[in-house]
Design an enzyme around this catalytic site. Structure first.
Site, mmCIF file in Angstrom:
data_model
loop_
_atom_site.group_PDB
_atom_site.id
_atom_site.type_symbol
_atom_site.label_atom_id
_atom_site.label_comp_id
_atom_site.label_asym_id
_atom_site.label_seq_id
_atom_site.Cartn_x
_atom_site.Cartn_y
_atom_site.Cartn_z
ATOM 1 N N LYS B 116 -0.634 -4.295 -61.105
ATOM 2 C CA LYS B 116 -1.975 -4.884 -60.990
ATOM 3 C C LYS B 116 -3.087 -3.852 -61.130
ATOM 4 O O LYS B 116 -4.080 -4.090 -61.817
ATOM 5 C CB LYS B 116 -2.137 -5.586 -59.637
ATOM 6 C CG LYS B 116 -1.462 -6.948 -59.606
ATOM 7 C CD LYS B 116 -1.919 -7.770 -58.409
ATOM 8 C CE LYS B 116 -1.383 -9.190 -58.555
ATOM 9 N NZ LYS B 116 -1.920 -10.109 -57.560
ATOM 10 N N LYS B 158 -7.653 -8.274 -50.577
ATOM 11 C CA LYS B 158 -6.299 -8.423 -51.108
ATOM 12 C C LYS B 158 -5.479 -7.178 -50.862
ATOM 13 O O LYS B 158 -6.002 -6.062 -50.974
ATOM 14 C CB LYS B 158 -6.327 -8.657 -52.627
ATOM 15 C CG LYS B 158 -6.775 -10.032 -53.064
ATOM 16 C CD LYS B 158 -6.650 -10.141 -54.591
ATOM 17 C CE LYS B 158 -7.025 -11.531 -55.070
ATOM 18 N NZ LYS B 158 -6.968 -11.608 -56.548
ATOM 19 N N GLY B 164 2.116 -13.754 -52.932
ATOM 20 C CA GLY B 164 2.427 -14.896 -52.067
ATOM 21 C C GLY B 164 1.384 -15.164 -50.999
ATOM 22 O O GLY B 164 1.674 -15.790 -49.988
ATOM 23 N N GLY B 165 0.152 -14.669 -51.222
ATOM 24 C CA GLY B 165 -0.938 -14.992 -50.285
ATOM 25 C C GLY B 165 -0.938 -14.145 -49.031
ATOM 26 O O GLY B 165 -1.807 -14.296 -48.180
ATOM 27 N N HIS B 208 -7.999 -21.713 -64.861
ATOM 28 C CA HIS B 208 -7.052 -20.728 -65.379
ATOM 29 C C HIS B 208 -6.930 -20.984 -66.878
ATOM 30 O O HIS B 208 -6.370 -21.992 -67.291
ATOM 31 C CB HIS B 208 -5.707 -20.893 -64.670
ATOM 32 C CG HIS B 208 -4.653 -19.976 -65.197
ATOM 33 N ND1 HIS B 208 -4.044 -19.018 -64.426
ATOM 34 C CD2 HIS B 208 -4.099 -19.863 -66.427
ATOM 35 C CE1 HIS B 208 -3.169 -18.365 -65.150
ATOM 36 N NE2 HIS B 208 -3.182 -18.862 -66.366
ATOM 37 N N HIS B 235 0.367 -22.456 -56.582
ATOM 38 C CA HIS B 235 0.086 -21.367 -57.526
ATOM 39 C C HIS B 235 0.997 -21.389 -58.736
ATOM 40 O O HIS B 235 1.174 -20.383 -59.406
ATOM 41 C CB HIS B 235 0.186 -19.999 -56.844
ATOM 42 C CG HIS B 235 -0.664 -19.897 -55.630
ATOM 43 N ND1 HIS B 235 -2.028 -19.884 -55.677
ATOM 44 C CD2 HIS B 235 -0.344 -19.856 -54.308
ATOM 45 C CE1 HIS B 235 -2.524 -19.813 -54.472
ATOM 46 N NE2 HIS B 235 -1.524 -19.807 -53.604
ATOM 47 N N GLU B 275 -4.201 -13.694 -69.494
ATOM 48 C CA GLU B 275 -4.681 -14.727 -68.594
ATOM 49 C C GLU B 275 -6.065 -14.367 -68.047
ATOM 50 O O GLU B 275 -6.290 -13.229 -67.643
ATOM 51 C CB GLU B 275 -3.708 -14.910 -67.427
ATOM 52 C CG GLU B 275 -2.340 -15.435 -67.859
ATOM 53 C CD GLU B 275 -1.481 -15.848 -66.676
ATOM 54 O OE1 GLU B 275 -0.663 -16.768 -66.838
ATOM 55 O OE2 GLU B 275 -1.627 -15.265 -65.573
ATOM 56 N N ARG B 292 5.489 -11.675 -72.452
ATOM 57 C CA ARG B 292 6.666 -12.468 -72.850
ATOM 58 C C ARG B 292 6.195 -13.797 -73.411
ATOM 59 O O ARG B 292 5.010 -14.094 -73.414
ATOM 60 C CB ARG B 292 7.528 -12.731 -71.618
ATOM 61 C CG ARG B 292 6.668 -13.360 -70.510
ATOM 62 C CD ARG B 292 7.434 -13.949 -69.391
ATOM 63 N NE ARG B 292 6.611 -14.221 -68.237
ATOM 64 C CZ ARG B 292 5.884 -15.310 -68.043
ATOM 65 N NH1 ARG B 292 5.863 -16.254 -68.965
ATOM 66 N NH2 ARG B 292 5.155 -15.477 -66.948
#
Lengths: 161, 495, 495, 161
Positions: B116, B158, B164-165, B208, B235, B275, B292
């Site tokens: 990330k 974050k 997973g939040g 999104h 999600h 994205e 991918r």
């Protein structure tokens, strides 16, 4: 034949009679329906109720009519009485698996006191974890599974008392 | 071109990839776990090799074993599908070291885009917009507040190692920031063993939207329009469409060119997806790059007329992309519904089991990419995606109405599916207006999941007749009584 | 728009039309003959009404009864499909008289285009090229010779009342003309009770290429490109494609504009097809106009992205065509294989019976318009068309390879079909080169029909194991011997 | 078990043995194959012969392997002998219906002399007419059908002697 049909929590009594010409008369509340029925390959049924053409497939409580799923229970009132008189009453504190899965974690030990809503067992299936909670506050009486074990849907997982 | 390719996956995507390979005259090889000896992908392949094992870790994630099988079977390349090894940089590298072509990007691109923080840095350097954020070792409350007041509340805290939040907190006003920072750090530490957190502007009601790109080995990078994947539950995408009803032509071009920039910055090759999060003012921010083939690639295939798997294989074999940017023509509209083995009325809980009855839709503008068959087992060990149903029409409205017709033709009995859920989403006025965002499902959960709301009296009559025919008193001979009621029904005169 | 429409047909086309009606939110009504009580179209409709009768004449051709059912059920319009009543001018007129909309052209256009001589006259007057010919009452040998020498040999003598090749003679040189003329007249007289014949230039190695048109009530007439239908057996199309590999862009435009001219001359409305014969020099001649939806319309739908049935319904409801000529964009290539219940190895003899096993193809670029289901009966009373399989790809080669892949996925057991025959045609070098004409099947019949030529040793091994499993000696208990061998196989340990 | 397999008019002898681990060894000419077999729903069979994955369906003489149709007859040589010794020999002049259909026309009467190739009965099915011819020259001994009658595949239509 009198049949009780349950859908969306509501039960209706339906009367079905076969007529001399091989058709069916069905009474539901104040309405009467006439139907023609033909068997289809693979367990399906073609019904013409009036002139509505219905293609019907049934698997358990799932009824598909023209592809649309209805969850409907049907029972013979006679059979139902028989069943109810001998039915097994599951304990309120017993938790079963809603789906087949693997026991990922057992979070508490037998004998532990738990509050309602506390996590007891984590089941995993199809990349998703699902924490099963105590349905009431009390003592963990018995844990029937261990970590790593795979269980079927409906398997008894643990009991709280 | 390759003569033989191994598909290192299972389910619908393995079958979909093999269909294209067969069309290209390439012999198909696949691998299978113990429960998958008669899974559709095993039956569909020309050659199939046992991996042993049951869980993903013991079977489809065994990269070294899969490469060995590729070599022994004479497969020159491996297509990883999505999931499993598809975004595993070490596997891509191991393929190369063993002289097997990995049909995907170079390991370096996978590695950089998989992290990330690194991917955010690369994109920022390349001028690709990212969600405004602030990251610093030992960030103080004052640091965070300074950023938040500049960017504007709400902000999001974050965990760097997050997922997973967990270690995540939304902060609406300045006075809540300190407490949220401490809580996020503590949760991050206990969940990931790493308390490092950063702060980001919170994008409200985001859509999104992602851009499909293709890049070959000769410096050509193309964008193939966008996909709107805003209908999500947990999600995870459930309905996708192309084009997005939210994207006007000039924005499409800008997003496309930005995605090309992103791909170039990452040294990307093969098919990939950039994205973006899009806010209500049409600002878009880089979210991540999927290195991918995407699950939802068929909607792009519908509106471009291209076969993305064929493009992937050609690029991996050292060929040029089959067309130029100016030849990419978007025509019509396509929608995808992911058919999952799950129960929307029960928190989308997975529903493994046996497919007792299967009727698949067909006809104009309908494509069903399925990994199942009647009588087959849906194993609890793998992803619950049964099939991807896509519908095409000259415009959005006709594509949606076509999808509804196809959903009515689709019958999967024996396990629970989200077919009726899809029907409700497609018929929801907010979706019909194209006015939805990623919070759509959670905002409308009750409307979307309370059983079947269609007219019921004929269903009750039908159920009663069905019951009658299977349980009517047998009044004929003793012979008949030995048969099951259904058999008797088959023989009796009224048929 | 209509609320309810009756589909006066059966089989795949009735299902295909109803799919679009359902997508348009229109309630579907159909009719069925006695053998069709559980045919797919009866099951697929929202409402179905019995016509009684078994043969076509006793059921689907009963126009008055069908109109009565339309009125009683509240259907506002009738879609006739193809065949049956679709080109019956009297039926179209009867619909109008009874206040039911006929989804098709006006009765006058059907009537004029249904007559060979009249339609030829109308087209000639409108400047549409027809095959050069000569027709005169009591034509003498000298008259005929005069024409033949001007037009050039070979010529064709045809009976005016003709059909089925009777009263027809091909003449290669002047000295054969007199004898052929006498023979044709005599045969025409004995076959049709009418000895009138005319003479036409013989078109050698012709291609059958047709133009799809749409015409609304407001003077708009569009052409939607061509279809090449040159692969025929017994004068019936079996494989069609769009676009034609034989038609360059300027010819496409010219043929399209000519077809629009033809439609205007005929006072045409709704969807229709102008059929042309094309010679090797790219000259095209009007053959006939089909005043209905064609069997092969899906290939046009693939390359235009349109739904032709939806256009038909909208036009009949008084709406405009959904687009203008300049918006018609042809993209990619589509091929159709008609899957017939017939035995190519035995002179394409029809093969009615029960569908014991059915596996249909799916995935990218594949559409299956079918009228059958597993366990269903193929009746000997109706047309043997089971399904239309269409494949789409960015170019002709990829569409053909995709079709071959889909044919391999297609299994119909219990009756004979032409699936393997299609495979052989598609793999024939002449077809692959796009170099075929309407004589293709008859010229290559032997190559196309001698069984299955693929590698066989694995098939022999598979057959032997299958036999073994169903017939292996039962050595267990006496109990097991009561079961069928297959049941035993099901229970035994090796599963 | 020894099995004779006939395809394209050629008959081969194949030896099939089940091995201790539940697999199969098959000998055909000089080659030996090893196979793993699993039953599929609806009567199908998944075979792995070596590593070739074959999906096999069989209906009568039709064998589908990965969707491709092979016409193959299989027989137990033992059973075959039994059958042949008692088999019914159809007369050369007897003509049966190759498909179900309707008798559209009967072109000759019983007792008529016909030449080989002369049309005798016209059958119609699925919009197509099919004229059945005399297989040899001789006398029409018996016509078993009449105009308008519908017949099953295999029905005896007429006999020439």
């Amino acid at each position: 034949m009198r049949i009780s049909v349950e859908t969306n929590g509501k039960t209706m009594e339906v009367e079905v009679r076969e007529t001399a010409d091989g058709r069916f008369r069905v009474e539901l509340d104040d309405s009467e329906f006439t139907a023609d029925a033909r068997k289809l390959p693979e367990g399906g049924l073609s019904l013409m109720i009036g002139n509505d053409s219905l293609m019907v497939y049934r698997k358990g409580d799932e009824l598909y009519i023209n592809g649309i799923l209805y969850r409907i229970k049907t029972e013979d009132p006679l059979k139902k009485e028989l069943l109810q008189s001998s039915s097994f009453q599951a304990s309120e504190g017993a938790v079963t698996a809603a789906m087949p899965g693997n026991v990922k974690k057992v979070l508490v030990k037998e004998g532990t006191e738990v509050k309602k809503g506390a996590g007891v067992v984590v089941l995993e299936a199809m990349k998703m974890e699902n924490e099963l909670e105590a349905p009431l506050s009390g003592t963990v009486e018995k844990i029937h599974v261990s970590e790593g074990q795979s269980v079927e849907a409906g398997a008894l997982l643990f009991e709280i008392k | 071109m390759f003569k033989k390719v191994l598909v290192a996956n299972r389910g619908e995507i393995a079958v979909r990839v093999m269909r294209t390979l067969k069309e290209m005259g390439i012999r198909t090889v696949t691998v299978f776990s113990d429960p998958d000896r008669i899974a559709l992908h095993t039956l569909f392949a020309d050659e199939a090799y046992p991996l042993g094992g049951t869980t993903s870790a013991d079977s489809y994630l065994k990269g070294d074993k899969i490469i060995e099988i590729a070599r022994n079977s004479g497969a020159e390349a491996i297509h990883p599908g999505y999931g499993f090894l598809s975004e595993n940089a070490d596997f891509a590298e191991l393929c190369r070291e063993n002289g097997v072509v990995f049909i995907g990007p170079p390991a370096s691109a996978i590695r950089q885009m998989g992290d990330k923080v690194t991917s955010r840095e690369i994109m920022t350097a390349a001028g690709v917009p990212v969600v405004p954020g602030f990251d610093k070792p030992d960030m103080t409350e004052k640091d965070a507040l300074g950023f938040a007041e500049k960017a504007g509340f709400p902000v999001m805290i974050k965990a760097s190692a997050g997922g997973g939040g967990k270690g995540m907190r939304k902060v609406d006003k300045a006075e809540d920031l300190g407490k949220a920072l401490r809580a996020a750090r503590s949760e991050a530490l206990s969940s990931f063993g790493d308390g490092h957190v950063y702060v980001e502007k919170f994008v409200e009601h985001p859509r999104h939207i992602e851009i499909q790109i293709l890049a070959d080995n000769y410096g050509n990078v193309l964008y193939l329009g966008e996909r709107d994947c805003s209908i999500q539950r947990r999600h995870q995408k459930v309905i996708e469409e192309a084009p997005s009803p939210f994207v006007p032509p000039e924005m499409r071009k800008k997003m496309g060119e930005t995605a090309v920039q992103a791909a170039r910055a990452a040294g990307y090759r093969n098919a990939g997806t950039v994205e973006f999060l899009v806010d209500k003012n049409h600002n878009f921010y880089f979210l991540e790059m999927n290195t991918r083939l995407q699950v939802e690639h068929p909607v792009t295939e519908w509106i471009t007329g291209l076969d993305l798997v064929a493009e992937q294989v050609r690029i991996a074999a050292g060929e040029l992309i089959s067309l130029k940017q100016q030849d990419v023509k978007l025509q019509g509209h396509a929608v995808e519904c992911r058919i999952y083995a799950e129960d929307p009325d029960n928190n989308f809980m997975p529903s493994p089991g046996t497919i007792q009855l299967l009727r698949t839709p067909a006809g104009p503008g309908i494509r069903d990419d399925s990994g199942i068959y009647e009588g087959g087992e849906i194993s609890l060990y793998y992803d619950p995606l049964l099939s991807k149903l896509t519908a095409y029409g000259p415009d959005r409205d006709s594509a949606i109405r076509r999808m509804c017709r196809a959903l009515d033709e689709y019958i999967v009995a024996g396990i629970k599916t989200n077919i009726e859920f899809h029907h409700k989403v497609l018929n929801h006025p907010e979706f019909a207006a194209g006015d939805h965002d990623t919070t759509f499902v959670s905002r409308h959960l009750d409307e979307l999941t309370v059983g079947n709301s269609r007219e019921k009296s004929l269903a009750v009559v039908a159920a009663a007749i069905h019951y009658y025919l299977n349980n009517k008193p047998v009044i004929n001979s003793g012979q008949a009584q030995k048969c099951s009621q259904w058999k008797h029904f088959q023989r009796s005169g009224w048929l």
